[in-house]
Design an enzyme around this catalytic site. Structure first.
Site, PDB file in Angstrom:
ATOM      1  N   ASP A 134       0.844  -1.194   0.000  1.00 44.36           N
ATOM      2  CA  ASP A 134       0.000   0.000   0.000  1.00 44.36           C
ATOM      3  C   ASP A 134       0.876   1.240   0.000  1.00 44.36           C
ATOM      4  O   ASP A 134       1.714   1.416   0.890  1.00 44.36           O
ATOM      5  CB  ASP A 134      -0.927  -0.012   1.220  1.00 44.36           C
ATOM      6  CG  ASP A 134      -2.074   0.962   1.067  1.00 44.36           C
ATOM      7  OD1 ASP A 134      -2.437   1.296  -0.087  1.00 44.36           O
ATOM      8  OD2 ASP A 134      -2.627   1.405   2.092  1.00 44.36           O
ATOM      9  N   HIS A 141      -4.523  13.676   0.688  1.00 43.47           N
ATOM     10  CA  HIS A 141      -4.765  12.857   1.888  1.00 43.47           C
ATOM     11  C   HIS A 141      -3.586  12.962   2.853  1.00 43.47           C
ATOM     12  O   HIS A 141      -3.772  13.147   4.058  1.00 43.47           O
ATOM     13  CB  HIS A 141      -4.989  11.397   1.480  1.00 43.47           C
ATOM     14  CG  HIS A 141      -5.023  10.427   2.625  1.00 43.47           C
ATOM     15  ND1 HIS A 141      -6.120  10.290   3.451  1.00 43.47           N
ATOM     16  CD2 HIS A 141      -4.099   9.545   3.086  1.00 43.47           C
ATOM     17  CE1 HIS A 141      -5.864   9.358   4.368  1.00 43.47           C
ATOM     18  NE2 HIS A 141      -4.649   8.891   4.166  1.00 43.47           N
ATOM     19  N   ARG A 150       0.231  17.121  12.772  1.00 43.78           N
ATOM     20  CA  ARG A 150       1.336  18.090  12.792  1.00 43.78           C
ATOM     21  C   ARG A 150       0.897  19.339  12.028  1.00 43.78           C
ATOM     22  O   ARG A 150       1.276  19.547  10.874  1.00 43.78           O
ATOM     23  CB  ARG A 150       2.572  17.500  12.087  1.00 43.78           C
ATOM     24  CG  ARG A 150       3.186  16.270  12.747  1.00 43.78           C
ATOM     25  CD  ARG A 150       4.332  15.698  11.911  1.00 43.78           C
ATOM     26  NE  ARG A 150       3.898  15.312  10.574  1.00 43.78           N
ATOM     27  CZ  ARG A 150       3.374  14.131  10.261  1.00 43.78           C
ATOM     28  NH1 ARG A 150       3.230  13.204  11.181  1.00 43.78           N
ATOM     29  NH2 ARG A 150       2.990  13.873   9.037  1.00 43.78           N
ATOM     30  N   GLU A 206     -10.835   3.699   3.153  1.00 45.50           N
ATOM     31  CA  GLU A 206      -9.892   4.502   2.379  1.00 45.50           C
ATOM     32  C   GLU A 206     -10.138   4.225   0.902  1.00 45.50           C
ATOM     33  O   GLU A 206     -10.108   3.072   0.459  1.00 45.50           O
ATOM     34  CB  GLU A 206      -8.434   4.176   2.750  1.00 45.50           C
ATOM     35  CG  GLU A 206      -8.039   4.728   4.116  1.00 45.50           C
ATOM     36  CD  GLU A 206      -6.543   4.654   4.400  1.00 45.50           C
ATOM     37  OE1 GLU A 206      -5.831   3.900   3.700  1.00 45.50           O
ATOM     38  OE2 GLU A 206      -6.090   5.358   5.329  1.00 45.50           O
ATOM     39  N   GLU A 208      -9.065   4.003  -2.685  1.00 46.08           N
ATOM     40  CA  GLU A 208      -7.772   3.840  -3.367  1.00 46.08           C
ATOM     41  C   GLU A 208      -7.953   3.203  -4.749  1.00 46.08           C
ATOM     42  O   GLU A 208      -8.919   2.491  -5.002  1.00 46.08           O
ATOM     43  CB  GLU A 208      -6.824   2.959  -2.532  1.00 46.08           C
ATOM     44  CG  GLU A 208      -6.599   3.491  -1.118  1.00 46.08           C
ATOM     45  CD  GLU A 208      -5.407   2.884  -0.413  1.00 46.08           C
ATOM     46  OE1 GLU A 208      -4.546   2.283  -1.084  1.00 46.08           O
ATOM     47  OE2 GLU A 208      -5.338   3.030   0.826  1.00 46.08           O
ATOM     48  N   ASP A 240      -9.102   0.234   1.543  1.00 44.41           N
ATOM     49  CA  ASP A 240      -8.147  -0.128   2.583  1.00 44.41           C
ATOM     50  C   ASP A 240      -8.799   0.183   3.939  1.00 44.41           C
ATOM     51  O   ASP A 240      -8.493   1.189   4.581  1.00 44.41           O
ATOM     52  CB  ASP A 240      -6.855   0.677   2.370  1.00 44.41           C
ATOM     53  CG  ASP A 240      -5.813   0.380   3.432  1.00 44.41           C
ATOM     54  OD1 ASP A 240      -5.862  -0.709   4.026  1.00 44.41           O
ATOM     55  OD2 ASP A 240      -4.948   1.254   3.654  1.00 44.41           O
ATOM     56  N   ARG A 244      -8.849   3.248  12.954  1.00 49.93           N
ATOM     57  CA  ARG A 244      -8.038   4.429  13.277  1.00 49.93           C
ATOM     58  C   ARG A 244      -7.531   4.433  14.711  1.00 49.93           C
ATOM     59  O   ARG A 244      -6.438   4.955  14.978  1.00 49.93           O
ATOM     60  CB  ARG A 244      -8.858   5.697  13.025  1.00 49.93           C
ATOM     61  CG  ARG A 244      -9.306   5.894  11.593  1.00 49.93           C
ATOM     62  CD  ARG A 244      -8.136   5.983  10.650  1.00 49.93           C
ATOM     63  NE  ARG A 244      -8.588   6.224   9.278  1.00 49.93           N
ATOM     64  CZ  ARG A 244      -7.818   6.051   8.219  1.00 49.93           C
ATOM     65  NH1 ARG A 244      -6.560   5.644   8.368  1.00 49.93           N
ATOM     66  NH2 ARG A 244      -8.282   6.265   7.009  1.00 49.93           N
ATOM     67  N   GLN A 247      -4.718   2.003  14.854  1.00 48.70           N
ATOM     68  CA  GLN A 247      -3.622   2.582  14.074  1.00 48.70           C
ATOM     69  C   GLN A 247      -2.862   3.649  14.879  1.00 48.70           C
ATOM     70  O   GLN A 247      -1.627   3.672  14.885  1.00 48.70           O
ATOM     71  CB  GLN A 247      -4.186   3.190  12.782  1.00 48.70           C
ATOM     72  CG  GLN A 247      -3.123   3.730  11.825  1.00 48.70           C
ATOM     73  CD  GLN A 247      -3.734   4.299  10.542  1.00 48.70           C
ATOM     74  OE1 GLN A 247      -4.957   4.278  10.355  1.00 48.70           O
ATOM     75  NE2 GLN A 247      -2.893   4.798   9.659  1.00 48.70           N
ATOM     76  N   LYS A 260      -4.840  -2.403   9.635  1.00 48.95           N
ATOM     77  CA  LYS A 260      -5.136  -2.483   8.201  1.00 48.95           C
ATOM     78  C   LYS A 260      -5.325  -3.914   7.722  1.00 48.95           C
ATOM     79  O   LYS A 260      -5.877  -4.137   6.644  1.00 48.95           O
ATOM     80  CB  LYS A 260      -3.975  -1.878   7.398  1.00 48.95           C
ATOM     81  CG  LYS A 260      -3.608  -0.453   7.767  1.00 48.95           C
ATOM     82  CD  LYS A 260      -4.524   0.524   7.094  1.00 48.95           C
ATOM     83  CE  LYS A 260      -3.980   1.945   7.207  1.00 48.95           C
ATOM     84  NZ  LYS A 260      -4.743   2.870   6.377  1.00 48.95           N
ATOM     85  N   THR A 264      -8.977  -6.137   3.246  1.00 49.65           N
ATOM     86  CA  THR A 264      -8.870  -5.128   2.191  1.00 49.65           C
ATOM     87  C   THR A 264      -9.805  -5.581   1.084  1.00 49.65           C
ATOM     88  O   THR A 264      -9.726  -6.734   0.646  1.00 49.65           O
ATOM     89  CB  THR A 264      -7.427  -5.052   1.648  1.00 49.65           C
ATOM     90  OG1 THR A 264      -6.529  -4.813   2.745  1.00 49.65           O
ATOM     91  CG2 THR A 264      -7.279  -3.949   0.615  1.00 49.65           C
ATOM     92  N   THR A 367      -4.794   6.640  -0.183  1.00 50.24           N
ATOM     93  CA  THR A 367      -6.099   7.303  -0.245  1.00 50.24           C
ATOM     94  C   THR A 367      -6.056   8.485  -1.203  1.00 50.24           C
ATOM     95  O   THR A 367      -5.159   9.325  -1.106  1.00 50.24           O
ATOM     96  CB  THR A 367      -6.497   7.774   1.164  1.00 50.24           C
ATOM     97  OG1 THR A 367      -6.385   6.671   2.050  1.00 50.24           O
ATOM     98  CG2 THR A 367      -7.909   8.308   1.181  1.00 50.24           C
ATOM     99  N   GLU A 381     -10.612  12.206   7.478  1.00 54.27           N
ATOM    100  CA  GLU A 381     -10.502  13.560   6.942  1.00 54.27           C
ATOM    101  C   GLU A 381     -11.838  14.300   6.982  1.00 54.27           C
ATOM    102  O   GLU A 381     -11.894  15.474   7.332  1.00 54.27           O
ATOM    103  CB  GLU A 381     -10.007  13.498   5.491  1.00 54.27           C
ATOM    104  CG  GLU A 381      -8.610  12.944   5.348  1.00 54.27           C
ATOM    105  CD  GLU A 381      -8.328  12.507   3.921  1.00 54.27           C
ATOM    106  OE1 GLU A 381      -8.497  11.304   3.627  1.00 54.27           O
ATOM    107  OE2 GLU A 381      -7.963  13.362   3.099  1.00 54.27           O
TER     108      GLU A 381
END
Ligand code: MN
Length: 434
Positions: A134, A141, A150, A206, A208, A240, A244, A247, A260, A264, A367, A381
């Site tokens: 992946d 994204h 951040r 996600e 993809e 995917d 969260r 993760q 993950k 999938t 993503t 998001e």
């Protein structure tokens, strides 16, 4: 034979079909009435059974060799056979299935033996997948998610030099329609210092693009950027599914792991590079100040036509919406143009160290979000990590996925003067943790 010179099929449902007109001809593996999985080609509401067509003597020469490589319920040998085989098979299928085909009567006389209704068939994974990787090439994204963690420094300094990726889990890739069992695992509750164990509370999707690898490389060799497109067998949609909360606790320092690998989902039809040819486009110019890719990732032809214009959509259907007969809620409308790296750059980078790629390996793009609201390819998001819930017509709200929720991915290619093609669906419904 060009896309425009043949426009209609004698298979009536193919003409104007939302996904599978004559110009698409994606390959897949299906079964009918509990029989063994076999290869076929989607055409309108039907599947053209390649094995039955071989047995009926409809192929010869290179096309026959190519079709023979699809036998056995998986397409690995066909992927390995490369672009020439794929093109030969496509040319023959265009002849057989186009309006005015001299074999129209012969094929139609065999009815459902050669052309079963897709609705009567079960789709399987198209190939044995040895390895799944992946990537993270959706720059919008990467920025959206980076901002959550951040705010001042959303993209790490390697992003514009390295097509970032991680090795995923091939054993839990499943075709569209497979239910998604809510995973259990370790999570760190907000404000705590010790983790707890239990069902994931922040289950996400996600959006993809999936990339099927064709001919591989020997270990120790690399696939050059200029040759990389020849090593791609086709494309699909890929969800995917992501836990969260799991993760967030596990991902440092080595990246995603159990958040993950529980499932999938992919769309079962392999859309070929030939079908996507009219929808190629130049890779968008990098913003002012971004570095040029290093030479092993830079090829003028790839920059000129190595990207795609594929519209991507995500829909949500909850249990309550199904009961109230409400239409699915669109969560995302995005496009493959938001890829910072091309699929050829992904192949070149993956093999540059001598890593062996094999026919039937699968890549996820990462993503593919757009920059605007309505274009985000994950709930992380859309709801900003659960801070801004979505309101649905059923009166429900969602921060993340609840049990009974179904996620549906779709993709479509449109261009003036060309027949539109689609990818079919990639669906999955969430079941409670066990
Ligand atoms: Mn992903």
């Amino acid at each position: 034979m060009t896309q425009t010179s043949i426009t209609r099929s004698w298979v009536a449902s193919a003409n104007g079909h939302i996904d599978f007109p004559l110009q698409n001809l994606p390959l897949g593996v299906f079964s009918i009435d509990g029989g063994a999985p076999r290869s076929g080609v989607a055409i309108g509401d039907h599947i053209f059974d390649l094995e039955a067509a071989l047995d009926a003597g409809l192929f010869e020469g290179t096309a026959k060799v190519a079709a023979e490589a699809t036998r056995g319920g998986q397409l690995n040998a066909f992927f390995q056979a490369g672009p020439e085989a794929r093109v030969a098979l496509r040319e023959r299928l265009l002849q057989l299935l186009s309006e005015g085909s001299t074999l129209h009567g012969k094929i139609e006389a065999q009815g459902a033996k050669l052309l079963p209704l897709a609705a009567n068939c079960v789709m399987h994974l198209p190939a044995k997948i040895s390895d799944y990787t992946d990537f993270y090439v959706g720059i919008e994204h990467a920025q959206n998610v980076g901002k959550l963690f951040r705010p001042d420094n959303p993209l790490l300094p390697n992003y514009k030099y390295v097509p970032i990726g991680y090795h995923g889990r091939a054993s839990t890739i499943r075709p569209s329609g497979t239910d998604v069992r809510r995973p259990k695992g370790q999570t760190l509750p907000a404000g705590q210092t010790e983790p707890v164990f239990g069902p994931c509370a922040r289950l996400d999707y996600e959006l993809e693009l999936g990339i099927w690898i064709g001919q591989g490389n020997e270990m120790g060799d690399s696939i050059a950027i200029g040759d990389a497109a020849n090593h791609i067998a086709g494309f699909c949609l890929l969800n995917d599914w992501s836990a969260r909360d799991i993760q967030a606790w596990e991902y440092q320092p080595l990246g995603p792991f159990l958040s993950k690998s529980f499932i999938t989902s992919i769309s079962p039809w392999v859309v070929t590079a030939e079908a996507l040819e009219p929808f190629r486009r130049a890779q968008p110019a990098r913003p002012q100040g971004d570095p040029q890719p290093l030479p092993y990732l830079l090829d003028p032809r790839d920059q000129a036509a190595g990207a795609f214009n594929i519209e991507l959509e995500v829909l949500l259907l909850t249990e309550a919406m199904r009961e109230q007969n409400l239409p699915a809620h669109r969560l995302t409308l995005s496009n493959t143009r938001h890829m910072y790296w091309t699929v050829a750059q992904m192949v070149a980078h993956h093999s540059v160290n001598g890593c062996q790629l094999q026919a039937g390996d699968l890549f996820g793009s990462g993503t593919l979000s757009g920059p605007e609201s309505g274009q985000f390819g994950s709930l992380l998001e859309i709801t900003e990590g659960g801070k801004k819930p979505i309101e649905l017509a059923s009166g429900e709200v969602r921060k993340f996925l609840e049990d009974g929720d179904e996620i549906i991915l779709r993709a479509r290619c449109n261009r003036e003067g060309f027949a539109s093609i689609g990818f079919g669906e990639c669906r999955g419904k969430v079941l409670p943790a066990r």
